[in-house]
Motif scaffolding. Structure first.
Motif, short mmCIF file in Angstrom:
data_model
loop_
_atom_site.label_atom_id
_atom_site.label_comp_id
_atom_site.label_asym_id
_atom_site.label_seq_id
_atom_site.Cartn_x
_atom_site.Cartn_y
_atom_site.Cartn_z
N TYR A 1 54.95 5.16 40.23
CA TYR A 1 54.59 5.77 39.02
C TYR A 1 55.85 5.59 37.74
N GLU B 1 49.20 1.46 29.33
CA GLU B 1 50.09 2.73 30.10
C GLU B 1 51.57 2.83 29.26
N MET C 1 46.99 6.98 37.04
CA MET C 1 46.11 5.76 36.47
C MET C 1 44.23 6.39 37.23
#
Ligand SMILES: N[C@@H](CCSC[C@H]1O[C@@H](n2cnc3c(=O)[nH]cnc32)[C@H](O)[C@@H]1O)C(=O)O
Ligand SMILES: [Zn+2]
Length: 444
Positions: free
Chosen positions: A133, A102, A78
């Motif tokens: 993630y 995303e 991120m």
């Protein structure tokens, strides 16, 4: 013995003392063999610590040698969304800004963002982290090349997905947990990572947790982060989230939950009894106005508390020094007590607390421990005078004060130069990936 000596510095010991000691490392074993005169027994070391003088040295004069910092909750890729969307509460921030961005991320983007994040971590003295993630094979490859330790997992979200998509996400998380465990010469461990108790449906939580227990991997999720996340569970189930986690068999001694902001007294007791760790993320909690975690109460109850930055989109950096300062400040406000969450507590949370929460080696500079450490340059105006080095770590030092970073006996940064990755190339690649990403999002 192939040694690395960290010489001429002051060393922060596990009991909080600071001593003038050299640290001798067995590079092949990746462990500390001596701190000053204290050595591991000859039997354990296998040879004499005196051989040390021929090996490589790192100068630590005028500096403080500390355990490598542990960032126990982040979403490392991120970094590409740093400064992309700010100044919003959690739910609309995720739904309106972060999740749509995303959706456009490719595995190459995630690799680029993870490289940028690990460079930032090495530069600020972090040697271990937990990451939730996706495209985790790429993240694992970056961790392997960078030389860090990590506990990695694929984050599962099932809301908004059909049964097939939801099941596939759970399966992916379990596959990552099984297959990547032990990668990177054992520096990479894994966990099953449902995003939270509200973003993953009950049947998927049941199935996934049972499989994770079978596989022997811990569970990591976001828990009690905002009131909006607690209320629906209480309304639907008539019990608080931590009781729900316990019903799911997700509250075990190897598990670690991020945030733990909105916890009542009975939940704190349940967490303490279970031995589950809490990863406090003060900057993210302040920025999203999620609330103030009861850190002093958790510590008083005997809970292992670690520190996490959360992702760079809600922080907006990965500097654990900032997190120590924020944790000390916010902990006092939350307790309405200036003696709460003192300097030595946040330093412990960022080191041994983090390593224990993640079940990874490190967090302590002592003979026999993993050789994970950072050397902090104290020769700077903002760190003068040095009445108490532990106070400086908590309140005055920054990640940019770190000179050298060592993990598993390997030097990852020497004299502020990252050795394992090409920092300049990484930065350029990430900047390009981020601007291309934003273009795709605005076209979609
Ligand atoms: N497989 C999932 C991805 C989940 S990864 C973990 C998620 O946590 C999100 N995240 C980042 N910070 C926070 C936070 O503070 N609270 C909750 N979620 C967050 C992050 O953006 C990412 O989407 C999917 O298909 O969407
Ligand atoms: Zn998070």
């Amino acid at each position: 013995m192939n040694t690395l000596r960290v010489t001429g510095g002051r060393v922060l010991r596990p009991d909080g003392r600071v001593t003038e000691s050299d640290v001798t490392i067995d590079r092949d074993a990746g462990t500390i063999v001596a701190v000053g005169d204290e050595t591991v027994s000859d039997a354990e070391a296998g040879s004499d610590a005196e051989v040390a003088s021929d090996g490589e040295t790192l100068d630590a004069s005028g500096s403080l040698v500390i355990p490598g910092l542990v960032n126990a909750h982040t979403h490392v890729a991120m970094t590409l969304l740093r400064g992309y969307a700010d100044d919003k509460p959690l739910d609309p921030w995720l739904r309106e800004d972060i999740w749509p961005a995303e959706a456009e991320l490719t595995p190459d983007d995630i690799e680029a963002g993870a490289e940028l994040g690990v460079v930032e971590m090495i530069r600020s003295g972090t040697t271990a982290f937990a990451d939730m993630y996706f495209a985790m094979d790429r993240v694992a490859d970056v961790v392997d090349r960078a030389g860090l330790r990590a506990r990695l997992g694929h984050g599962v979200v099932t809301i908004g997905k059909d049964a097939e998509g939801a099941r596939a996400d759970v399966e992916e998380s379990l596959a990552v947990a099984r297959e990547l465990d032990g990668a990177g010469d054992g520096r990479i461990r894994t966990a099953f990572m449902p995003h939270s108790l509200t973003t993953v449906g009950e049947e998927y939580l049941h199935e996934g947790v049972a499989e994770a227990r079978e596989a022997g991997v811990p569970i990591h999720l976001h828990a009690n982060e905002t009131e909006d996340e607690v209320d629906p569970i209480v309304d639907e189930r008539g019990e608080r989230p931590i009781a729900y986690a316990q019903d799911l068999d997700a509250l075990g001694p190897d598990d670690f939950f991020a945030h733990g902001v909105h916890l009542d007294g009975s939940e704190i007791d349940q967490i303490a009894d279970a031995g589950t760790a809490i990863v406090h993320c003060p900057a993210s909690n302040m920025k999203l106005a999620s609330g103030m975690a009861p850190v002093q109460r958790l510590r008083d109850a005997g809970v292992t508390v670690a520190l996490g930055t959360d992702g760079a989109a809600s922080n907006n950096d990965l500097d654990v020094f900032d997190e120590m300062r924020d944790a000390a400040m916010l902990g006092k406000l939350a307790a309405d007590d200036a003696t709460a969450v003192p300097a030595e507590a946040v330093v412990e949370m960022a080191t041994a607390g983090g390593a224990d929460a993640l079940g990874l080696p490190g967090g302590r500079i002592e003979p026999g421990a993993a050789a994970d450490l950072a050397v902090v340059d104290l020769d700077a105006p903002h760190l003068t005078p040095v009445h108490d080095p532990v106070s400086h770590l908590a309140y005055a030092a920054h990640g940019s004060d770190v000179r050298h970073t060592v993990c598993d006996g390997e030097v990852l940064m020497r004299d502020r130069e990252v050795l394992t990755l090409d920092a300049e190339r990484v930065q350029e690649r990430a900047a390009t990936a981020a601007s291309d990403l934003v273009d795709r999002v605005s076209e979609s």
